[in-house]
Design an enzyme around this catalytic site. Structure first.
Site: not given
Length: 167
Positions: A127, A142
């Site tokens: 992201h 992440c």
């Protein structure tokens, strides 16, 4: 009073200026011949490469989870998984600009967590959201990029793209 040949360019300019920002959102996928066919992440180098036919077509500096060493083993350990996965979903409405879901946990991840009696966790994505010049790992597991970089990755990585995450 303005003549018609003066008013038309002004009207066209007003249309362009007032076009909503979402009109071109999310960025479109690049032509198939330009897309990545694999993603390779090297955690200890904080690097993510997009490959096509085994050749690097783009390389990015990345940020990882707050506990970057070792494979993700359970919910809340703030580690980024290691191994072979796939991009399973593209989220244009991500809280972190755009995101690409990684297929963690796979069957082996679920089995090891079950054997230890823990939740393997999930919702691991690539992201945006990293501020320019920010050098600290900050995610919950992440892989993070700056927004402009994420827009480029978004345009080059379709659903189904394999991702290899190395230590």
């Amino acid at each position: 009073m303005l003549s018609w040949h003066t008013r038309i360019p002004l009207l066209l300019m007003a249309c362009v200026v007032t076009m909503p920002a979402w009109a071109a959102w999310p960025p479109p996928l690049a032509p198939a011949s330009q897309r990545a066919d694999e993603i390779h992440v090297v955690k200890h180098q904080r690097r993510m490469d997009l490959l096509r036919d085994g050749k690097v077509i783009r390389s990015y500096s990345i940020r990882l989870g707050d506990q970057p060493r070792g494979h993700k083993r359970q919910q809340g350990d703030e580690r980024t998984p290691e191994g072979r996965y796939t991009i399973t979903y593209r989220n244009p409405n991500s809280a972190f600009h755009l995101s690409l879901r990684i297929s963690y946990p796979n069957a082996a991840d679920r089995a090891q967590a079950r054997a230890r009696g823990v939740d393997p966790g999930g919702d691991i994505v690539i992201h945006g959201g990293t501020p320019p010049g920010y050098w600290r790992d900050w995610t919950d597991g992440c892989i993070a990029l700056m927004d402009k970089q994420m827009e480029e990755v978004w345009s080059l990585v379709p659903t189904g793209t394999p991702i290899v995450i190395d230590p």
